[in-house]
Design a protein around this motif. Structure first.
Motif, short mmCIF file in Angstrom:
data_model
loop_
_atom_site.label_atom_id
_atom_site.label_comp_id
_atom_site.label_asym_id
_atom_site.label_seq_id
_atom_site.Cartn_x
_atom_site.Cartn_y
_atom_site.Cartn_z
N GLY A 119 12.54 -4.65 -5.42
CA GLY A 119 11.41 -5.38 -6.00
C GLY A 119 10.54 -4.42 -6.80
N THR A 120 10.72 -4.41 -8.10
CA THR A 120 9.89 -3.59 -9.01
C THR A 120 10.13 -4.09 -10.42
OG1 THR A 120 9.62 -1.41 -10.04
CG2 THR A 120 11.76 -1.84 -9.05
N ILE A 121 9.07 -4.06 -11.25
CA ILE A 121 9.26 -4.54 -12.64
C ILE A 121 10.06 -3.55 -13.47
CG2 ILE A 121 7.11 -5.90 -12.62
CD1 ILE A 121 5.92 -3.64 -14.45
N ASP A 122 10.23 -2.30 -12.96
CA ASP A 122 10.84 -1.24 -13.77
C ASP A 122 12.33 -1.40 -14.02
OD1 ASP A 122 8.82 1.30 -12.10
OD2 ASP A 122 8.33 -0.22 -13.60
N ASN A 123 13.03 -2.12 -13.16
CA ASN A 123 14.48 -2.31 -13.25
C ASN A 123 15.22 -0.97 -13.30
OD1 ASN A 123 16.46 -4.41 -13.25
ND2 ASN A 123 17.06 -3.75 -15.29
N ALA A 160 0.88 -1.18 0.00
CA ALA A 160 0.00 0.00 0.00
C ALA A 160 0.90 1.21 0.00
CB ALA A 160 -0.87 0.01 1.26
N ARG A 161 0.41 2.29 -0.57
CA ARG A 161 1.18 3.55 -0.49
C ARG A 161 0.62 4.34 0.68
NH1 ARG A 161 1.20 2.42 -6.35
NH2 ARG A 161 3.37 2.19 -6.95
N SER A 162 1.47 4.78 1.61
CA SER A 162 0.97 5.41 2.84
C SER A 162 1.34 6.89 2.89
CB SER A 162 1.58 4.70 4.06
OG SER A 162 1.35 5.47 5.23
N GLY A 177 -1.05 -2.00 -19.52
CA GLY A 177 -1.52 -1.83 -18.14
C GLY A 177 -0.97 -2.86 -17.15
N HIS A 178 -1.78 -3.17 -16.14
CA HIS A 178 -1.29 -3.92 -14.97
C HIS A 178 -1.10 -5.42 -15.18
CE1 HIS A 178 -2.07 -0.07 -13.15
NE2 HIS A 178 -1.47 -0.46 -12.06
N LEU A 179 -1.50 -5.93 -16.34
CA LEU A 179 -1.19 -7.34 -16.59
C LEU A 179 0.33 -7.54 -16.57
CD1 LEU A 179 -0.01 -7.92 -19.74
CD2 LEU A 179 -2.34 -7.32 -20.29
N GLN A 180 1.07 -6.44 -16.83
CA GLN A 180 2.54 -6.56 -16.87
C GLN A 180 3.13 -6.88 -15.50
OE1 GLN A 180 4.10 -3.16 -19.63
NE2 GLN A 180 2.06 -2.54 -18.95
N ARG A 181 2.37 -6.68 -14.45
CA ARG A 181 2.87 -6.91 -13.09
C ARG A 181 2.42 -8.26 -12.54
NH1 ARG A 181 2.21 -1.31 -10.47
NH2 ARG A 181 0.80 -2.34 -9.02
N GLY A 182 1.57 -8.97 -13.30
CA GLY A 182 1.01 -10.21 -12.76
C GLY A 182 1.73 -11.45 -13.23
N VAL A 237 3.89 0.38 -22.75
CA VAL A 237 4.31 -0.52 -21.67
C VAL A 237 4.70 0.30 -20.44
CG1 VAL A 237 5.11 -2.32 -23.26
CG2 VAL A 237 6.72 -0.57 -22.44
N MET A 238 4.75 -0.38 -19.28
CA MET A 238 5.10 0.28 -18.02
C MET A 238 6.61 0.54 -17.94
SD MET A 238 2.72 -1.48 -15.12
CE MET A 238 1.12 -0.75 -14.72
N GLY A 239 7.01 1.03 -16.77
CA GLY A 239 8.43 1.34 -16.57
C GLY A 239 8.61 2.66 -15.86
N ARG A 240 7.44 3.29 -15.53
CA ARG A 240 7.46 4.62 -14.88
C ARG A 240 8.27 5.57 -15.74
NH1 ARG A 240 5.56 5.74 -9.83
NH2 ARG A 240 5.68 3.58 -9.13
N ASP A 241 9.37 6.15 -15.29
CA ASP A 241 10.11 7.08 -16.15
C ASP A 241 11.40 6.47 -16.69
OD1 ASP A 241 11.22 9.07 -13.28
OD2 ASP A 241 11.37 6.94 -13.79
N ALA A 282 7.37 3.48 -24.26
CA ALA A 282 7.48 3.49 -22.79
C ALA A 282 6.52 4.53 -22.24
CB ALA A 282 8.91 3.82 -22.38
N GLU A 283 5.83 4.21 -21.15
CA GLU A 283 4.81 5.15 -20.63
C GLU A 283 5.44 6.50 -20.23
OE1 GLU A 283 3.02 3.87 -16.98
OE2 GLU A 283 4.88 3.19 -16.13
N GLY A 284 6.74 6.50 -19.97
CA GLY A 284 7.40 7.74 -19.57
C GLY A 284 8.06 8.47 -20.72
O1 F6P Z 1 6.68 0.91 -10.42
C1 F6P Z 1 5.97 -0.16 -10.97
C2 F6P Z 1 4.83 0.37 -11.80
O2 F6P Z 1 4.16 -0.70 -12.38
C3 F6P Z 1 5.26 1.34 -12.88
O3 F6P Z 1 5.82 0.68 -14.01
C4 F6P Z 1 3.95 2.02 -13.17
O4 F6P Z 1 4.10 3.28 -13.76
C5 F6P Z 1 3.36 2.17 -11.76
O5 F6P Z 1 3.90 1.09 -10.98
C6 F6P Z 1 1.86 2.09 -11.71
O6 F6P Z 1 1.49 2.41 -10.37
P1 F6P Z 1 0.05 1.96 -9.80
O7 F6P Z 1 0.13 0.49 -9.53
O8 F6P Z 1 -0.10 2.77 -8.55
O9 F6P Z 1 -0.97 2.27 -10.86
#
Ligand code: F6P
Length: 328
Positions: free
Chosen positions: A129-133, A75-77, A257-262, A173-177, A226-228
């Motif tokens: 631990g993050t998919i962004d590397n 969770a983000r707090s 989207g979030h399928l990339q994290r599953g 695709v994801m990757g934040r920035d 890349a989303e960033g």
């Molecule tokens: O940091 C991992 C990540 O999946 C990023 O690639 C993505 O931009 C972000 O989290 C999405 O955040 P949330 O899960 O809060 O939508």
């Protein structure tokens, strides 16, 4: 130097990543191996503030190495960003007699942990631990390899329909920035173009590249974005722009989207997570704190957390060149 640590707390925070459960399992089993207690802290820093704790034994982590996500939840707090919030968390930790913390997450997780360490002189070790590397101090973050394989599989599926309809697909695709995911899946899936934040391709060069692809006889194209990315248009605006300037293209968009994290973690991520968990626990027992465990040239190493969060891992220039050549 060994220190008197009898109880270690473990937390997952930030975006979940496949392999986090394998890392939790490794930390718990490493504690059991060294005859020290392990306390699972649920829901990240929010759960730490609320005292959402549960003692974990070697058996508590049976059958989770192959499970995606994190059974400790994340969770983000906002409250933990305040001194009062961190004081509440510290009161909970000390009430539970926890002597040190293993933090599994990304740079946001580590930044919170460093504040906690500064204010309470509390031992912490980070596991990336993050998919962004995108974290400095490790060649691989947990979850990255699994995400790459998940995404390449999806792009291969999209290519089936792209080639059947002679279409151009923009795939976000994801990757934040950071562009590590985009660059690697772009090369791996044979994308015609890859747009990443670290390289400003520019709209004109993109059009030129697409014209060249068409001229060379490619009837369909995949552009991984890349989303960033900083080209100045999101994938939907890129579709409109290309349809306007290259009417010969029929364009579609897919935001993964979030399928990339599953999904179930790859063997690589399970092994990486298992190695990092052992290194984290044994570093704490050696009296180390404020470090992040990393894998550099396949060796487990420690990097100061303040270094790890300060800079992003650099994009692989040699791979960038490979992607250019593969676009021929
Ligand atoms: O940091 C991992 C990540 O999946 C990023 O690639 C993505 O931009 C972000 O989290 C999405 O955040 P949330 O899960 O809060 O939508």
């Amino acid at each position: 130097m060994s220190v008197n640590i009898k109880k270690i707390g473990i937390i997952t925070s930030g975006g979940d990543a496949p392999g986090m459960n394998a890392a939790i399992r490794s930390v718990v089993r490493s504690c059991a191996f060294h005859n020290i207690d392990c306390i699972g802290i649920y829901r990240g820093y929010e759960g730490m503030i609320e005292g959402d704790f549960k003692k974990l034994s070697a058996r508590s982590v049976n059958n989770i190495i192959n499970k995606g996500g994190t059974f400790l939840k994340s969770a983000r707090s906002e409250e933990f960003r305040t001194k009062e919030g961190r004081q509440k968390a510290y009161a909970q930790i000390t009430k539970e007699n926890i002597d040190a913390l293993v933090l599994i997450g990304g740079d946001g997780t580590f930044t919170g942990g460093m504040l906690f360490n500064e204010e309470f002189n509390f031992p912490i070790i980070g596991i990336p631990g993050t998919i962004d590397n995108d974290i400095f101090g490790t060649n691989y973050t947990i979850g990255y390899d699994t995400a790459l394989n998940t995404i390449v599989e999806v792009i291969d599926k999209i290519r089936d329909t792209a080639s059947s309809h002679k279409r151009l697909f923009f795939i976000e695709v994801m990757g934040r920035d950071a562009g590590h995911i985009a660059l690697n899946v772009g090369v791996g899936a044979g994308a015609e173009e890859i747009l990443i934040p670290e390289e400003d391709l520019g709209l004109e060069r993109l059009l030129e590249s697409l014209r060249r692809s068409k001229k060379s006889g490619k009837s369909s194209s995949i552009v991984v974005v890349a989303e960033g990315d900083k080209i100045g248009k999101n994938v939907f605006e890129l579709r409109d722009y290309v349809e306007e300037h290259l009417p010969e293209y029929e364009v579609r968009v897919s935001v993964l989207g979030h399928l990339q994290r599953g999904g179930s973690p790859s063997c690589f991520d399970r092994v990486l997570a298992s190695r990092m968990g052992v290194k984290a626990v044994e570093s704490l027992l050696d009296g180390k704190t404020n470090f992040m465990v990393g894998s550099i040239n396949n060796k487990m190493v420690l990097t100061l957390l303040k270094e790890a969060v300060k800079t992003h891992s650099k994009i692989n220039k040699e791979l960038l060149r490979v992607s250019d050549i593969m676009g021929t």
